[in-house]
Motif scaffolding. Structure first.
Motif, PDB file in Angstrom:
ATOM      1  N   ALA A 271     -17.193 -44.318 -16.481  1.00  0.00           N
ATOM      2  CA  ALA A 271     -17.357 -45.666 -17.035  1.00  0.00           C
ATOM      3  C   ALA A 271     -16.488 -46.657 -16.280  1.00  0.00           C
ATOM      4  O   ALA A 271     -15.490 -46.287 -15.655  1.00  0.00           O
ATOM      5  CB  ALA A 271     -16.991 -45.672 -18.517  1.00  0.00           C
ATOM      6  N   ASN A 275     -15.756 -49.881 -20.191  1.00  0.00           N
ATOM      7  CA  ASN A 275     -16.256 -48.661 -20.839  1.00  0.00           C
ATOM      8  C   ASN A 275     -17.778 -48.537 -20.782  1.00  0.00           C
ATOM      9  O   ASN A 275     -18.392 -47.906 -21.645  1.00  0.00           O
ATOM     10  CB  ASN A 275     -15.785 -48.569 -22.297  1.00  0.00           C
ATOM     11  CG  ASN A 275     -14.309 -48.219 -22.401  1.00  0.00           C
ATOM     12  OD1 ASN A 275     -13.737 -47.649 -21.472  1.00  0.00           O
ATOM     13  ND2 ASN A 275     -13.695 -48.562 -23.514  1.00  0.00           N
ATOM     14  N   ARG A 355      -8.961 -45.594 -24.256  1.00  0.00           N
ATOM     15  CA  ARG A 355     -10.256 -45.747 -23.593  1.00  0.00           C
ATOM     16  C   ARG A 355     -11.064 -44.456 -23.632  1.00  0.00           C
ATOM     17  O   ARG A 355     -10.509 -43.362 -23.659  1.00  0.00           O
ATOM     18  CB  ARG A 355     -10.063 -46.127 -22.116  1.00  0.00           C
ATOM     19  CG  ARG A 355      -9.672 -47.562 -21.872  1.00  0.00           C
ATOM     20  CD  ARG A 355      -9.425 -47.777 -20.395  1.00  0.00           C
ATOM     21  NE  ARG A 355      -9.132 -49.174 -20.106  1.00  0.00           N
ATOM     22  CZ  ARG A 355     -10.039 -50.073 -19.769  1.00  0.00           C
ATOM     23  NH1 ARG A 355     -11.312 -49.711 -19.668  1.00  0.00           N
ATOM     24  NH2 ARG A 355      -9.705 -51.326 -19.533  1.00  0.00           N
ATOM     25  N   TYR A 356     -12.383 -44.638 -23.572  1.00  0.00           N
ATOM     26  CA  TYR A 356     -13.240 -43.481 -23.321  1.00  0.00           C
ATOM     27  C   TYR A 356     -13.176 -43.159 -21.834  1.00  0.00           C
ATOM     28  O   TYR A 356     -13.314 -44.035 -20.989  1.00  0.00           O
ATOM     29  CB  TYR A 356     -14.704 -43.749 -23.693  1.00  0.00           C
ATOM     30  CG  TYR A 356     -15.636 -42.793 -22.968  1.00  0.00           C
ATOM     31  CD1 TYR A 356     -15.716 -41.462 -23.353  1.00  0.00           C
ATOM     32  CD2 TYR A 356     -16.361 -43.212 -21.844  1.00  0.00           C
ATOM     33  CE1 TYR A 356     -16.512 -40.569 -22.651  1.00  0.00           C
ATOM     34  CE2 TYR A 356     -17.161 -42.332 -21.141  1.00  0.00           C
ATOM     35  CZ  TYR A 356     -17.239 -41.004 -21.547  1.00  0.00           C
ATOM     36  OH  TYR A 356     -18.011 -40.118 -20.855  1.00  0.00           O
ATOM     37  N   ARG A 357     -12.920 -41.909 -21.510  1.00  0.00           N
ATOM     38  CA  ARG A 357     -13.027 -41.428 -20.141  1.00  0.00           C
ATOM     39  C   ARG A 357     -13.628 -40.035 -20.173  1.00  0.00           C
ATOM     40  O   ARG A 357     -13.246 -39.208 -21.021  1.00  0.00           O
ATOM     41  CB  ARG A 357     -11.652 -41.342 -19.447  1.00  0.00           C
ATOM     42  CG  ARG A 357     -10.955 -42.661 -19.231  1.00  0.00           C
ATOM     43  CD  ARG A 357     -11.751 -43.601 -18.373  1.00  0.00           C
ATOM     44  NE  ARG A 357     -12.065 -43.036 -17.070  1.00  0.00           N
ATOM     45  CZ  ARG A 357     -13.113 -43.390 -16.348  1.00  0.00           C
ATOM     46  NH1 ARG A 357     -13.957 -44.287 -16.807  1.00  0.00           N
ATOM     47  NH2 ARG A 357     -13.323 -42.846 -15.172  1.00  0.00           N
TER      48      ARG A 357
END
Length: 724
Positions: A271, A275, A355-357
């Protein structure tokens, strides 16, 4: 009309002359731009400056080149125009000729001394301008005359700090969609497709990063596919953290999306800084074909509100596609309070934590400049989390020689105390992620701080010496000792890092050479730390300046590291120098001087008669004794108070007792005697001396080093710390 002057004899004012000169400069430049050579000739005959400048720093010569008027260019040069004049942005006539692509003018200015690789304030060369503007003939001419194909735009430190600059001619041509020039650069001129600018973007990212949609066309797509076929790295990102896959989805190029996925090197769920994944971008653009390709390749459908986006666009086909692949979303869990251990990286770690990772094994990392700790030649060092622990992530190409060196060295040195710790590693596609214990800053950054007095130079160097010694004991030489490779953690502890240039120390002559190279670099570090980083590591003086604390000891230590010791093997040199007098505290220095002064030959023998029969007297009292005249450096009452001694019973002076000779051994004898009998002295003398250690070390600051240098290769070195 009323005259501007009060009398016919009054001279024009300075402001009037300046105004007239500006007006004439504008007239001359306009005449050039309109191609009126007669007007140009007339203005020059009237005295207008041929090198006068108008707004932006344009000279008549610059304007003539821009208009591509070769005859007028030659006329201006014949009239004295400066062929190297610069505009306000630093552009020279030669660089302007690169923009217009006029080969004759390029040749002319080269003959007049222009540098083939000269650049303006933004780092543009004539070669780059020719690539940007699609001037293929000019590009080939410049290449044939030595233009640096892979030169990146050179910028000042301020711009570099903002990640500006570094772009190459290939990136320019790719961004502008010049297919023929891109092909010529790669196939004929050997342009490197994976050179990166200061943002970390390669030519493929530039080809995909066209900002205005109307400019994206078949040429850009053709270039991107060409670069992919010629080995372009698909894992590079743009300044917004967008992968090449995300950019291809933004461009709505199904061919590129498929080509990138075929490489099987990119993380399909990666992302950007907002994101957004490639699938989210495709859904937002209501592109069913690309969305289908991504879903079929296994893109996660539980990231973002994909169905909600499709429904809001009333796209039934896309909604049905997503329903087929979408998994029910889990309700988001309440965020837990989490505080990083690091103080320096706290806000960035908190940002990354939330965060989304996509996970890479146990690793969470975002290969984006906001989370970059340090640039490297391959992939940089980034903040990350390995198995939940905050780490520094060093990125390499899998199988690269420096990656093997770093990983091998760290694994074999895992029990070390002073080397940075390996927390783990992961591989994904073409990347190796080496996870290291996170530190706050390096030594360069520490000395740049306003408050850099928390650590003593001696303590810093002692730890560095121990770290290098430890590395050598594990069988490795560092080969890249530099302040940027000395790290400081949140507790203030110092670690040695960056082993991607390390070499295993073999049991042969090359092994000694590897250690010697480390010792040479360590000598430079000694001077750098002693000077507290006031001079950059690359610009250190040849010798230690006198104003530096303990400058003689610093210089002796530095010189010893760079000079082979004929009496000892190089592999043991660092072991000995860790106990150099520079590292001794006051108590140790005074004890050594007293112990040496307590040697029987110094206590009882006269140097004049016994020097040739006593090893220690001969070693200390050689020619050029710097301590002759020492009596004059201290109060007379101090040395007179110590002799001759009196018999304790008869209260008479003892026989055969000599006064303190005017040589170094006489001084050492006094120091020994004062230490033994100080408590017996009267209050006046005690008040005069104070602390004997402080008194003698202050009056004779170089005595300790002198004794050390004189006795270090004799058996009298038994008096030194860590005597073997």
């Amino acid at each position: 009309m009323e005259s501007q002057f009060s009398s016919p004899y009054q001279k024009p004012s300075e402001s009037y002359n300046k105004e007239m000169a500006t007006q004439k400069a504008e007239e001359l430049n306009n005449a050039v731009r309109f191609g009126s050579i007669e007007t140009v000739r007339k203005l020059l005959e009237e005295g207008t400056d041929v090198n006068s400048k108008v707004k932006g720093g344009w000279t008549p010569l610059h304007s003539a080149i821009q208009k591509d008027m070769g005859e007028l260019v030659q006329f201006l040069l014949d009239k004295g125009a400066d062929p190297h004049a610069k505009k306000d942005n630093g552009a020279t006539p030669f660089i302007i000729a690169g923009i217009t692509g006029n080969v004759s003018l390029l040749k002319l200015f080269l003959e007049k001394g222009s540098d083939i690789n000269e650049y303006d304030n933004n780092g543009f060369t004539a070669f780059m301008e020719a690539a940007w503007h699609g001037k293929e003939e000019a590009l080939r001419f410049l290449y044939d005359n030595g233009a640096d194909v892979n030169l990146g735009r050179v910028t000042d430190e301020e711009k570099k700090a903002l990640n500006k600059g570094g772009a190459t001619a290939l990136m320019d041509a790719a961004k502008q969609g010049h297919v023929a020039i891109v092909e010529a650069l790669v196939k004929e001129m050997e342009a490197d497709v994976n050179t990166c600018d200061n943002w970390g973007r390669n030519a493929l990212v530039h080809a995909l990063s066209v900002t205005e949609p109307r400019r994206w066309g078949e040429g850009n797509e053709t270039i991107a596919l060409f670069l992919l076929n010629n080995g372009a790295d698909v894992n590079k990102k743009d300044e917004h953290g967008k992968t090449t896959l995300i950019l291809a989805a933004e461009r709505e190029s199904q061919r590129l999306v498929e080509a990138i996925l075929e490489r099987n090197e990119v993380d399909i769920d990666d992302a950007d800084r907002n994101n957004k994944t490639a699938l989210m971008v495709a859904v937002e653009k209501t592109n069913c074909e690309i969305s289908k390709v991504l879903c079929e390749e296994g893109a996660r459908t539980d990231i973002g509100n994909l169905l909600e986006i499709a429904n809001s666009n009333y796209n039934t086909e896309l909604t049905e596609l997503l329903c087929k692949y979408c998994k029910p979303q889990n309700l988001s869990q309440p965020k837990t309070q989490w505080t990083p251990s690091s103080k320096h990286w706290r806000s960035k770690l908190q940002d990354l934590h939330g965060r989304y990772r996509p996970m890479i094994g146990k690793l969470k990392v975002f290969h984006y400049q906001d989370f970059r700790i340090k640039r490297t030649s391959q992939g940089g060092v980034y903040l990350g989390f390995y198995d939940g622990k905050e780490v520094a992530v060093k990125i390499f190409y899998v199988g690269a020689e420096n990656a093997v060196r770093e990983k091998t060295c760290l694994e074999k040195c895992h029990t070390s105390n002073n080397l940075v710790k390996l927390c783990g590693w992961e591989e994904q596609k073409t990347c190796l992620y080496v996870c290291l214990s996170l530190c706050e800053k390096n030594l360069e950054e520490y000395f740049q701080m306003a408050d850099n007095t928390a650590m003593e130079s001696k303590d810093v160097l002692k730890t560095i010496f121990l770290a290098v010694k430890e590395l050598h004991s594990f069988g490795f030489g560092h080969q890249d000792l530099h302040p940027s490779n000395i790290l400081i953690d949140v507790t203030g502890k110092i670690f040695l890092a960056d082993f991607d240039k390390s070499r295993e120390v073999a049991e042969d002559n090359r092994g000694d050479a590897i250690i010697s190279e480390d010792l040479q670099a360590l000598g430079h570090l000694v001077l750098y730390v002693a000077m507290k980083g006031k001079v950059s590591f690359e610009a250190l003086p040849m010798e230690c300046p006198e104003e530096v604390d303990n400058c003689m000891e610093v210089e002796d230590l530095r010189t010893s590291l760079g000079t082979p010791d004929k009496n000892n093997r190089v592999s043991g040199q660092l072991d000995r120098l860790i106990y150099h007098p520079y590292f001794w505290d006051k108590k140790t220095r005074y004890r050594v001087l007293r112990d040496v002064g307590n040697e029987s030959d110094i206590k009882t023998r006269n140097t004049k008669y016994h020097k040739n029969t006593s090893e220690i007297l001969e070693a200390l009292n050689h020619e050029g004794d710097p301590f002759k005249g020492w009596h004059d450096q201290i109060e007379k009452m101090v040395w007179e108070s110590m002799g001759p001694f009196r018999d304790k019973v008869n209260k008479k002076p003892e026989k055969n007792k000599q006064r303190y000779e005017d040589c170094v051994t006489g001084l050492l004898k006094l120091i020994r005697d004062m230490g033994e009998h100080f408590d017996e002295k009267d209050e006046e003398l005690k008040n005069k001396i104070g602390n004997p250690a402080d008194y003698f070390l202050t009056h004779f600051p170089n005595l300790t080093l002198y004794v050390y240098r004189s006795l270090c290769n004799t058996h009298y070195n038994k008096h030194f710390p860590n005597a073997q």
